[in-house]
Design a protein around this motif. Structure first.
Motif, PDB file in Angstrom:
ATOM      1  N   ALA A 221     -43.612  34.271  -2.547  1.00 54.54           N
ATOM      2  CA  ALA A 221     -43.398  35.144  -1.388  1.00 54.54           C
ATOM      3  C   ALA A 221     -42.952  36.536  -1.819  1.00 54.54           C
ATOM      4  O   ALA A 221     -43.260  37.533  -1.163  1.00 54.54           O
ATOM      5  CB  ALA A 221     -42.361  34.523  -0.458  1.00 54.54           C
TER       6      ALA A 221
ATOM      7  N   CYS B 201     -39.814  34.477   4.757  1.00 59.58           N
ATOM      8  CA  CYS B 201     -41.102  35.168   4.866  1.00 59.58           C
ATOM      9  C   CYS B 201     -41.169  36.095   6.081  1.00 59.58           C
ATOM     10  O   CYS B 201     -41.709  37.198   6.018  1.00 59.58           O
ATOM     11  CB  CYS B 201     -42.248  34.144   4.953  1.00 59.58           C
ATOM     12  SG  CYS B 201     -42.525  33.226   3.429  1.00 59.58           S
ATOM     13  N   VAL B 202     -40.586  35.646   7.208  1.00 64.81           N
ATOM     14  CA  VAL B 202     -40.695  36.401   8.458  1.00 64.81           C
ATOM     15  C   VAL B 202     -39.609  37.464   8.571  1.00 64.81           C
ATOM     16  O   VAL B 202     -39.870  38.593   9.023  1.00 64.81           O
ATOM     17  CB  VAL B 202     -40.621  35.436   9.667  1.00 64.81           C
ATOM     18  CG1 VAL B 202     -40.574  36.215  10.980  1.00 64.81           C
ATOM     19  CG2 VAL B 202     -41.813  34.492   9.648  1.00 64.81           C
TER      20      VAL B 202
ATOM     21  N   TYR C 142     -36.999  38.317   6.032  1.00 65.58           N
ATOM     22  CA  TYR C 142     -36.379  38.934   4.851  1.00 65.58           C
ATOM     23  C   TYR C 142     -37.203  40.100   4.326  1.00 65.58           C
ATOM     24  O   TYR C 142     -36.655  41.119   3.913  1.00 65.58           O
ATOM     25  CB  TYR C 142     -36.192  37.872   3.765  1.00 65.58           C
ATOM     26  CG  TYR C 142     -35.427  38.370   2.563  1.00 65.58           C
ATOM     27  CD1 TYR C 142     -34.053  38.586   2.605  1.00 65.58           C
ATOM     28  CD2 TYR C 142     -36.081  38.631   1.374  1.00 65.58           C
ATOM     29  CE1 TYR C 142     -33.348  39.032   1.515  1.00 65.58           C
ATOM     30  CE2 TYR C 142     -35.392  39.079   0.254  1.00 65.58           C
ATOM     31  CZ  TYR C 142     -34.036  39.268   0.339  1.00 65.58           C
ATOM     32  OH  TYR C 142     -33.361  39.729  -0.751  1.00 65.58           O
ATOM     33  N   PHE C 143     -38.520  39.949   4.310  1.00 61.53           N
ATOM     34  CA  PHE C 143     -39.371  40.994   3.720  1.00 61.53           C
ATOM     35  C   PHE C 143     -39.800  42.005   4.772  1.00 61.53           C
ATOM     36  O   PHE C 143     -39.995  41.685   5.921  1.00 61.53           O
ATOM     37  CB  PHE C 143     -40.594  40.358   3.064  1.00 61.53           C
ATOM     38  CG  PHE C 143     -40.239  39.505   1.867  1.00 61.53           C
ATOM     39  CD1 PHE C 143     -39.752  40.056   0.710  1.00 61.53           C
ATOM     40  CD2 PHE C 143     -40.389  38.131   1.948  1.00 61.53           C
ATOM     41  CE1 PHE C 143     -39.427  39.272  -0.371  1.00 61.53           C
ATOM     42  CE2 PHE C 143     -40.066  37.342   0.856  1.00 61.53           C
ATOM     43  CZ  PHE C 143     -39.590  37.898  -0.299  1.00 61.53           C
TER      44      PHE C 143
ATOM     45  N   GLN D 230     -47.211  38.029  -5.422  1.00 60.62           N
ATOM     46  CA  GLN D 230     -48.522  37.779  -4.835  1.00 60.62           C
ATOM     47  C   GLN D 230     -49.062  36.451  -5.340  1.00 60.62           C
ATOM     48  O   GLN D 230     -48.820  36.075  -6.488  1.00 60.62           O
ATOM     49  CB  GLN D 230     -49.514  38.902  -5.190  1.00 60.62           C
ATOM     50  CG  GLN D 230     -49.164  40.259  -4.613  1.00 60.62           C
ATOM     51  CD  GLN D 230     -50.193  41.314  -4.979  1.00 60.62           C
ATOM     52  OE1 GLN D 230     -51.178  41.028  -5.649  1.00 60.62           O
ATOM     53  NE2 GLN D 230     -49.966  42.541  -4.540  1.00 60.62           N
TER      54      GLN D 230
ATOM     55  N   LEU E   6     -42.233  28.505  -3.938  1.00 59.27           N
ATOM     56  CA  LEU E   6     -42.769  29.281  -2.814  1.00 59.27           C
ATOM     57  C   LEU E   6     -42.030  30.607  -2.637  1.00 59.27           C
ATOM     58  O   LEU E   6     -42.639  31.612  -2.269  1.00 59.27           O
ATOM     59  CB  LEU E   6     -42.681  28.455  -1.533  1.00 59.27           C
ATOM     60  CG  LEU E   6     -43.588  27.221  -1.463  1.00 59.27           C
ATOM     61  CD1 LEU E   6     -43.368  26.480  -0.150  1.00 59.27           C
ATOM     62  CD2 LEU E   6     -45.058  27.619  -1.606  1.00 59.27           C
ATOM     63  N   LEU E   7     -40.732  30.615  -2.904  1.00 55.58           N
ATOM     64  CA  LEU E   7     -39.981  31.865  -2.792  1.00 55.58           C
ATOM     65  C   LEU E   7     -40.447  32.873  -3.837  1.00 55.58           C
ATOM     66  O   LEU E   7     -40.551  34.073  -3.553  1.00 55.58           O
ATOM     67  CB  LEU E   7     -38.484  31.588  -2.952  1.00 55.58           C
ATOM     68  CG  LEU E   7     -37.804  30.828  -1.808  1.00 55.58           C
ATOM     69  CD1 LEU E   7     -36.342  30.561  -2.146  1.00 55.58           C
ATOM     70  CD2 LEU E   7     -37.925  31.588  -0.491  1.00 55.58           C
TER      71      LEU E   7
ATOM     72  N   TYR F 221     -37.638  28.743   4.220  1.00 56.77           N
ATOM     73  CA  TYR F 221     -38.786  29.464   3.649  1.00 56.77           C
ATOM     74  C   TYR F 221     -39.459  30.340   4.703  1.00 56.77           C
ATOM     75  O   TYR F 221     -39.744  31.518   4.434  1.00 56.77           O
ATOM     76  CB  TYR F 221     -39.792  28.469   3.068  1.00 56.77           C
ATOM     77  CG  TYR F 221     -41.102  29.107   2.668  1.00 56.77           C
ATOM     78  CD1 TYR F 221     -41.152  29.993   1.588  1.00 56.77           C
ATOM     79  CD2 TYR F 221     -42.270  28.851   3.375  1.00 56.77           C
ATOM     80  CE1 TYR F 221     -42.344  30.589   1.225  1.00 56.77           C
ATOM     81  CE2 TYR F 221     -43.467  29.450   3.010  1.00 56.77           C
ATOM     82  CZ  TYR F 221     -43.486  30.313   1.929  1.00 56.77           C
ATOM     83  OH  TYR F 221     -44.677  30.916   1.579  1.00 56.77           O
ATOM     84  N   ILE F 222     -39.714  29.794   5.870  1.00 58.80           N
ATOM     85  CA  ILE F 222     -40.354  30.578   6.927  1.00 58.80           C
ATOM     86  C   ILE F 222     -39.459  31.750   7.332  1.00 58.80           C
ATOM     87  O   ILE F 222     -39.932  32.871   7.562  1.00 58.80           O
ATOM     88  CB  ILE F 222     -40.667  29.693   8.144  1.00 58.80           C
ATOM     89  CG1 ILE F 222     -41.743  28.658   7.779  1.00 58.80           C
ATOM     90  CG2 ILE F 222     -41.130  30.526   9.347  1.00 58.80           C
ATOM     91  CD1 ILE F 222     -42.042  27.655   8.868  1.00 58.80           C
TER      92      ILE F 222
END
Length: 237
Positions: free
Chosen positions: A24, A233-234, A236-237, A27, A20-21, A229-230
């Motif tokens: 993330a 996504c929220v 880090y990027f 694409q 998943l990373l 993971y969340i």
């Protein structure tokens, strides 16, 4: 069914989180579906293989090896034909798998070095997933690989303080110190993830002092992986 379904709950997090990373950081593509199915089947195939090497009872573990091997072949062949460069990503995994085979053969698969070799193997999945997703910034892929590696090594230490080394204070202090250093490194490398890393430190310091079971520990690790993971996504990027 114990021959077919791995009983290591925490391993599912290692199977899924690096995948998943990698997505993330790039694409999501349709090719990720057969890639994940292939990755899942590789894991399901390797588990009875290592058990067979450990117990020398391939008569017992032969059926799952045949089932997962037959299911794996078409997915592996499709990916190799579609993206032959994926084979290059498999090369670093070979010596790591050799380490796992050695420790299975010597019936010492709980050794920390064996855990680290397995963790490295799982975390390397970030890179082929990133490649399939058309990612271009390999620096980010490398950072996420390091994040996953540091997280799972810490998890291996922490889990030992609850199960096999629960009465060994040196392992407990090693786990807490490691997570403290992980937090300090995270302040520099992943400053946006300071709070999740602080939660992981609190987990390592507090939960071994409770009567939490091995099964609940594994299930909780899935939750901590989701949290990480969340957070990536929220924040880090």
């Amino acid at each position: 069914m114990k021959r077919f379904i791995p009983n290591q709950h925490g391993a599912w997090s290692m199977l899924v989180l690096p995948f998943l990373l990698g997505m993330a950081a790039s694409q999501a593509k349709l090719l990720h579906i057969p890639l994940f199915l292939c990755w899942l089947l590789i894991y399901l195939f390797i588990f009875p293989l290592l058990q067979g090497v450990k117990t020398r009872r391939f008569d017992r573990y032969g059926p799952p090896l045949k089932v997962y091997g037959l299911l794996l072949l078409p997915f592996a062949a499709y990916l190799i034909v579609t993206e032959p460069k994926l084979l290059w990503f498999a090369l670093p995994a070979l010596p790591l798998f050799a380490v796992n085979l050695y420790y299975a053969r010597t019936k010492n698969e709980r050794a920390l070095l064996n855990d680290i070799a397995g963790i490295l193997l799982f975390c390397l999945m970030v890179f082929p997933v990133f490649y399939i997703g058309g990612g271009t910034d390999w620096g980010i892929a490398g950072e996420l690989f390091i994040l996953a590696l540091l997280y799972f090594v810490g998890t291996a230490l922490y889990v030992k303080t609850i199960i096999r080394e629960k009465n060994n204070p040196r392992y407990y202090y090693a786990s807490v110190i490691y997570h403290g250093l992980f937090l300090l490194a995270g302040v520099v490398l992943f400053p946006s993830l300071t709070v999740p890393l602080l939660i992981l430190l609190a987990r390592a310091a507090s939960l071994p002092k409770t009567k939490i079971t091995a099964k609940r520990t594994g299930i909780l690790e899935i939750g901590f992986s989701v949290m990480l993971y969340i957070s990536v996504c929220v924040l880090y990027f």
